[in-house]
Design a protein around this motif. Sequence first.
Motif, PDB file in Angstrom:
ATOM      1  N   VAL A 124       2.789   3.295  -0.661  1.00 12.36           N
ATOM      2  CA  VAL A 124       2.307   1.912  -0.787  1.00 12.36           C
ATOM      3  C   VAL A 124       1.932   1.608  -2.232  1.00 12.36           C
ATOM      4  N   VAL A 125       1.698   2.641  -3.017  1.00  6.64           N
ATOM      5  CA  VAL A 125       1.361   2.445  -4.432  1.00  6.64           C
ATOM      6  C   VAL A 125       2.655   2.310  -5.228  1.00  6.64           C
ATOM      7  N   SER A 167      -6.368  -3.361   5.646  1.00 11.84           N
ATOM      8  CA  SER A 167      -6.018  -2.826   4.326  1.00 11.84           C
ATOM      9  C   SER A 167      -4.571  -3.146   3.984  1.00 11.84           C
ATOM     10  N   LEU A 168      -3.665  -3.113   4.959  1.00 10.31           N
ATOM     11  CA  LEU A 168      -2.267  -3.466   4.690  1.00 10.31           C
ATOM     12  C   LEU A 168      -2.113  -4.966   4.432  1.00 10.31           C
ATOM     13  N   SER A 169      -2.909  -5.774   5.110  1.00 12.54           N
ATOM     14  CA  SER A 169      -2.869  -7.223   4.853  1.00 12.54           C
ATOM     15  C   SER A 169      -3.310  -7.520   3.428  1.00 12.54           C
ATOM     16  N   VAL A 170      -4.376  -6.855   2.990  1.00 11.67           N
ATOM     17  CA  VAL A 170      -4.860  -7.043   1.623  1.00 11.67           C
ATOM     18  C   VAL A 170      -3.808  -6.588   0.617  1.00 11.67           C
ATOM     19  N   LEU A 171      -3.194  -5.433   0.854  1.00  7.04           N
ATOM     20  CA  LEU A 171      -2.170  -4.926  -0.051  1.00  7.04           C
ATOM     21  C   LEU A 171      -0.986  -5.886  -0.152  1.00  7.04           C
ATOM     22  N   THR A 172      -0.618  -6.498   0.968  1.00 12.57           N
ATOM     23  CA  THR A 172       0.495  -7.447   0.947  1.00 12.57           C
ATOM     24  C   THR A 172       0.220  -8.592  -0.014  1.00 12.57           C
ATOM     25  N   LEU A 173      -0.989  -9.136   0.036  1.00 13.25           N
ATOM     26  CA  LEU A 173      -1.335 -10.228  -0.866  1.00 13.25           C
ATOM     27  C   LEU A 173      -1.430  -9.751  -2.308  1.00 13.25           C
ATOM     28  N   LEU A 180       5.618  -2.921  -1.656  1.00 10.48           N
ATOM     29  CA  LEU A 180       5.621  -3.807  -0.500  1.00 10.48           C
ATOM     30  C   LEU A 180       6.531  -3.355   0.645  1.00 10.48           C
ATOM     31  N   PRO A 181       7.753  -2.859   0.399  1.00  7.77           N
ATOM     32  CA  PRO A 181       8.576  -2.420   1.539  1.00  7.77           C
ATOM     33  C   PRO A 181       7.883  -1.370   2.400  1.00  7.77           C
ATOM     34  N   THR A 182       7.172  -0.429   1.769  1.00 10.25           N
ATOM     35  CA  THR A 182       6.470   0.582   2.554  1.00 10.25           C
ATOM     36  C   THR A 182       5.262  -0.004   3.264  1.00 10.25           C
TER      37      THR A 182
END
Length: 458
Positions: free
Chosen positions: A452-453, A380-386, A269-271
């Motif tokens: 991000v992973v 894609s970053l919004s989805v990853l955040t959730l 999440l920080p990245t």
Amino acid sequence: MTTATAAPASDPLDLWSPRLRAMTVGIVALVSLLAFEALAVGTAMPTVARSLDGLGLYALAFGGPFASGVVAMVVSGIWCDARGPRPAMWHGVAWFVAGLAVAGAATTMGTLVAGRVVQGFGSGLLSVALYVIVGQAYPEGLRRRIFAAFAAAWVVPSLVGPAVAGLIVEHLGWRWVFLAVPAIAVPAVLLVQPGLRALAARVPTRPPTGALARIGWACGAGASAALLHHGGQQRGVLAAGLVGAALAGLLVSVPRLLPAGFLRAARGLPTVIGLRGLASAAFAGAEVVIPLMLSRERGFSPTGAGLVLTVGALSWSVGSWIQGRIPAPRSAASLPRAGLACIAVGTAGVTLALLPGVPVAPAVLAWSVAGLGMGLLYPSLSVLTLELSAPAEQGRNSSALQLGDSLAAATVLALTGAVLAAGSSPGPASYASTLAVAAGCGLLGLLLAGRVVPRTAA
């Protein structure tokens, strides 16, 4: 990665399925209204300042709502995690509509600024609540599509909003730029209400330890952001002093509002939040320079330069549409990498417009590539955040994502303004340096995208 969703077991397969149709229309309409108001006010404000004899408060009419929005994002994140998104959404709409009403009825510039501050607070509450609604109401397989719809809801107002606002100002008066929006906002939120009631009820909990301290740091960040905005409007030593003080305030406040490990780009999440900020800084820094560069160096009219920006907005929409319909990549880093590569290449390619012997078309094409990258990256970053958020942390993390985005854009815009104002007149060196910074932000993000992973999933 930890997947968090409150959607029922029988997940719908489409945004327009009976269970989601009204909610999809309602939340996309709300996003579109937030976008229209943000863009339309810029068109109307010169007329407003003349009408109310308030040129001295002109900058505060923009910096005030930005600052209150920063505070509201943090408040909304805490509130959504403790009570669910429903109260924050209703209060967000109420503050947003009340602020618009005060601004539209204002007889002095001070009153209008007060209304704008209230409106900004409502926008901040609402923007975070909408992200949490997506996390709770939409299954993972549809989140890229709904965030693509959010992107389209911003792009369409960016194309027609200024023109529509101009027509409203000319034929109905500037007050209706503020007063017309509530007529759509209230029906939109009523469409969302049944879907929210259908979600599993959340047992209210006490705000987490440190919530009041977070709100205090948010006030510090908001005040610093407002000072940064004001300083960016000044010139000379005064501008340098104000911008320096604002940046110091942000450096102290912001790390306490973002996930631990943000400054060192820790995995996960920080990245994700850092990449959103870098992309926002890159695109905003280039976007503010392009019209000035094309008009001064290539003789473009304001309309012609604006059309170039429109190309970037359209390609952003195309990128969002593409990422929402392609199969899910095997690696969570694939779409961020592709998006940041496009941003880095595109913003660097815009500098071709500074070469007298090169046609402008390649620079316009480069800007469309940058817009395409933003479309691939943002949803894609919004989805990853959730996906990386536990159910009780979706509000806090959605708040951090949008907070980093907004503050990164504000910072780079203020610094860009300082660079352009440093000399007697902006020239090719000024434009090239700001575009180099934009491309550098994109390149840095590209180098960090693999992080991000989370380590457990890498």
